[in-house]
Scaffold this motif. Structure first.
Motif, PDB file in Angstrom:
ATOM      1  N   ARG A  83      19.123  15.965  -9.409  1.00 31.93           N
ATOM      2  CA  ARG A  83      19.251  16.720 -10.694  1.00 31.93           C
ATOM      3  C   ARG A  83      19.103  15.612 -11.861  1.00 31.93           C
ATOM      4  NH1 ARG A  83      24.348  19.695  -9.168  1.00 31.93           N
ATOM      5  NH2 ARG A  83      23.779  20.594  -7.318  1.00 31.93           N
ATOM      6  N   LEU A  84      18.436  14.566 -11.565  1.00 28.71           N
ATOM      7  CA  LEU A  84      18.111  13.261 -12.624  1.00 28.71           C
ATOM      8  C   LEU A  84      16.722  13.023 -12.822  1.00 28.71           C
ATOM      9  CD1 LEU A  84      20.941  11.062 -10.734  1.00 28.71           C
ATOM     10  CD2 LEU A  84      21.161  12.427 -13.109  1.00 28.71           C
ATOM     11  N   ALA A  85      15.983  13.945 -12.616  1.00 30.66           N
ATOM     12  CA  ALA A  85      14.514  13.684 -12.735  1.00 30.66           C
ATOM     13  C   ALA A  85      14.250  13.136 -14.458  1.00 30.66           C
ATOM     14  CB  ALA A  85      13.664  14.991 -12.508  1.00 30.66           C
ATOM     15  N   HIS A  86      14.795  13.668 -15.278  1.00 31.68           N
ATOM     16  CA  HIS A  86      14.845  13.065 -16.621  1.00 31.68           C
ATOM     17  C   HIS A  86      15.443  11.498 -16.811  1.00 31.68           C
ATOM     18  CE1 HIS A  86      19.124  14.143 -16.300  1.00 31.68           C
ATOM     19  NE2 HIS A  86      19.367  13.084 -16.878  1.00 31.68           N
ATOM     20  N   ALA A  87      16.133  11.045 -15.834  1.00 24.76           N
ATOM     21  CA  ALA A  87      16.410   9.699 -15.981  1.00 24.76           C
ATOM     22  C   ALA A  87      15.457   8.536 -15.143  1.00 24.76           C
ATOM     23  CB  ALA A  87      17.758   9.512 -15.187  1.00 24.76           C
ATOM     24  N   ALA A 133       0.710  -1.271  -0.025  1.00 25.82           N
ATOM     25  CA  ALA A 133      -0.018  -0.139   0.110  1.00 25.82           C
ATOM     26  C   ALA A 133       0.754   1.169   0.064  1.00 25.82           C
ATOM     27  CB  ALA A 133      -0.985  -0.095   1.255  1.00 25.82           C
ATOM     28  N   ASP A 134       2.270   0.994   0.392  1.00 25.94           N
ATOM     29  CA  ASP A 134       3.002   2.311   0.332  1.00 25.94           C
ATOM     30  C   ASP A 134       3.469   2.607  -1.019  1.00 25.94           C
ATOM     31  OD1 ASP A 134       2.998   2.717   2.970  1.00 25.94           O
ATOM     32  OD2 ASP A 134       4.351   1.118   3.209  1.00 25.94           O
ATOM     33  N   ILE A 135       3.214   1.971  -2.054  1.00 26.86           N
ATOM     34  CA  ILE A 135       3.646   2.102  -3.652  1.00 26.86           C
ATOM     35  C   ILE A 135       3.636   3.527  -3.897  1.00 26.86           C
ATOM     36  CG2 ILE A 135       1.859   1.725  -5.211  1.00 26.86           C
ATOM     37  CD1 ILE A 135       5.273  -0.125  -5.186  1.00 26.86           C
ATOM     38  N   ASP A 136       2.612   4.276  -3.780  1.00 27.77           N
ATOM     39  CA  ASP A 136       2.484   5.838  -4.326  1.00 27.77           C
ATOM     40  C   ASP A 136       3.600   6.695  -3.468  1.00 27.77           C
ATOM     41  OD1 ASP A 136       0.499   5.278  -6.000  1.00 27.77           O
ATOM     42  OD2 ASP A 136      -0.935   5.859  -4.950  1.00 27.77           O
ATOM     43  N   THR A 137       3.809   6.319  -2.107  1.00 27.19           N
ATOM     44  CA  THR A 137       4.608   6.942  -1.342  1.00 27.19           C
ATOM     45  C   THR A 137       6.067   6.749  -1.592  1.00 27.19           C
ATOM     46  OG1 THR A 137       3.205   6.977   0.589  1.00 27.19           O
ATOM     47  CG2 THR A 137       5.474   7.186   1.093  1.00 27.19           C
ATOM     48  N   ILE A 138       6.350   5.535  -2.125  1.00 25.55           N
ATOM     49  CA  ILE A 138       7.827   5.240  -2.518  1.00 25.55           C
ATOM     50  C   ILE A 138       8.148   5.759  -3.999  1.00 25.55           C
ATOM     51  CG2 ILE A 138       9.326   2.983  -3.457  1.00 25.55           C
ATOM     52  CD1 ILE A 138       7.530   1.326  -1.209  1.00 25.55           C
ATOM     53  N   HIS A 139       7.228   5.731  -4.768  1.00 25.13           N
ATOM     54  CA  HIS A 139       7.276   6.173  -6.246  1.00 25.13           C
ATOM     55  C   HIS A 139       7.491   7.933  -5.811  1.00 25.13           C
ATOM     56  CE1 HIS A 139       6.141   7.781 -10.094  1.00 25.13           C
ATOM     57  NE2 HIS A 139       7.014   6.702 -10.495  1.00 25.13           N
ATOM     58  N   GLY A 140       6.823   8.427  -5.059  1.00 25.98           N
ATOM     59  CA  GLY A 140       7.025  10.043  -4.973  1.00 25.98           C
ATOM     60  C   GLY A 140       8.078  10.328  -4.397  1.00 25.98           C
ATOM     61  N   PHE A 141       8.778   9.423  -3.327  1.00 25.94           N
ATOM     62  CA  PHE A 141      10.096   9.825  -2.829  1.00 25.94           C
ATOM     63  C   PHE A 141      11.275   9.318  -3.968  1.00 25.94           C
ATOM     64  CE2 PHE A 141       8.789   8.257   1.679  1.00 25.94           C
ATOM     65  CZ  PHE A 141       8.409   9.656   2.142  1.00 25.94           C
ATOM     66  N   ILE A 142      11.068   8.699  -4.790  1.00 27.88           N
ATOM     67  CA  ILE A 142      11.719   8.134  -5.929  1.00 27.88           C
ATOM     68  C   ILE A 142      11.981   9.465  -6.939  1.00 27.88           C
ATOM     69  CG2 ILE A 142      12.439   6.787  -8.109  1.00 27.88           C
ATOM     70  CD1 ILE A 142      11.402   4.463  -6.422  1.00 27.88           C
ATOM     71  N   LEU A 143      10.939  10.028  -7.099  1.00 26.77           N
ATOM     72  CA  LEU A 143      10.842  11.382  -7.851  1.00 26.77           C
ATOM     73  C   LEU A 143      11.452  12.489  -7.288  1.00 26.77           C
ATOM     74  CD1 LEU A 143       7.182  10.906  -9.381  1.00 26.77           C
ATOM     75  CD2 LEU A 143       9.281  10.365 -10.612  1.00 26.77           C
ATOM     76  N   ALA A 144      11.079  12.481  -5.991  1.00 27.24           N
ATOM     77  CA  ALA A 144      11.615  13.610  -5.196  1.00 27.24           C
ATOM     78  C   ALA A 144      13.037  13.642  -5.055  1.00 27.24           C
ATOM     79  CB  ALA A 144      10.977  13.863  -3.939  1.00 27.24           C
ATOM     80  N   LEU A 145      14.031  12.435  -4.974  1.00 25.90           N
ATOM     81  CA  LEU A 145      15.020  12.180  -4.926  1.00 25.90           C
ATOM     82  C   LEU A 145      15.659  12.580  -6.119  1.00 25.90           C
ATOM     83  CD1 LEU A 145      17.673  11.254  -3.799  1.00 25.90           C
ATOM     84  CD2 LEU A 145      17.124   8.878  -4.436  1.00 25.90           C
ATOM     85  N   ALA A 146      15.335  12.144  -7.278  1.00 31.77           N
ATOM     86  CA  ALA A 146      15.642  12.287  -8.569  1.00 31.77           C
ATOM     87  C   ALA A 146      15.697  13.849  -8.954  1.00 31.77           C
ATOM     88  CB  ALA A 146      14.616  11.515  -9.736  1.00 31.77           C
ATOM     89  N   GLU A 147      14.919  14.621  -8.494  1.00 31.29           N
ATOM     90  CA  GLU A 147      14.910  15.846  -8.553  1.00 31.29           C
ATOM     91  C   GLU A 147      15.810  16.665  -7.909  1.00 31.29           C
ATOM     92  OE1 GLU A 147      13.352  19.435 -10.324  1.00 31.29           O
ATOM     93  OE2 GLU A 147      12.371  17.381 -10.676  1.00 31.29           O
ATOM     94  N   TYR A 148      16.028  15.943  -6.642  1.00 33.71           N
ATOM     95  CA  TYR A 148      17.364  16.782  -5.778  1.00 33.71           C
ATOM     96  C   TYR A 148      18.493  16.264  -6.432  1.00 33.71           C
ATOM     97  CZ  TYR A 148      20.487  16.878  -1.968  1.00 33.71           C
ATOM     98  OH  TYR A 148      21.645  17.066  -1.192  1.00 33.71           O
TER      99      TYR A 148
END
Length: 162
Positions: free
Chosen positions: A28-32, A11-26
């Motif tokens: 500077r790898l959101a495009h990847a 049930a945490d899948i949306d939270t995990i995905h959100g953290f991955i996107l936020a980490l990628a932004e931090y």
């Protein structure tokens, strides 16, 4: 304002995905980022999970995560834990969530008879490097990370086929 560390559940899948996107932004790898919720569901919670996740919660709200998996040291003859990603929301930093996640991983490593806990950090990420030094982590300067992916991975896989 205590930090609680718990195992992630499906049930945490949306939270995990959100953290991955936020980490990628931090980083500077959101495009990847190619990972989507379905991929994460399959590889984290499917019939053969490939990695695990710890979630840090503060006052009932998820504020960080650690995604990790086992590796194996042939020299030690024992497994290890490899921390692929550690991320704490910017507004929650400094409250102990990152340290609590790493402590949780250290406990798991000891419980599972692991020889070590390892991870990589981008060389420009001075705040994270300073944090890691503060908990006793050391750099392995004599090692460099190597990666084979994309077309090079495909090409190598096609060589020397049985």
């Amino acid at each position: 304002m205590s930090i609680i560390i718990r195992d992630a559940v499906s049930a945490d899948i949306d939270t995990i995905h959100g953290f991955i996107l936020a980490l990628a932004e931090y980083e500077r790898l959101a495009h990847a980022v190619k990972a989507d919720r379905d991929m994460l569901q399959r590889y984290l919670f499917g019939t053969r999970p490939m990695a695990e996740v710890l979630i840090a919660e503060q006052d009932g709200k998820a504020v960080g995560f650690a995604l990790f998996f086992h590796n194996f040291s042939t020299f030690e003859g024992r497994p290890g834990l490899y921390l692929e990603d550690l991320f704490v929301l910017p507004e929650a930093r400094g409250a102990g969530a990152g340290k609590a996640l790493l402590a949780g991983l250290a406990r798991l490593a000891i419980e599972r008879d692991c020889a070590r806990l390892e991870w990589s950090v981008l060389d420009w990420n001075a705040p994270s490097i300073a944090f890691y030094r503060s908990i006793g982590a050391r750099a392995l300067d004599e090692w460099t990370v190597q990666r084979l992916d994309g077309a090079a991975l495909q090409a190598l896989a096609m060589r020397h086929q049985p």
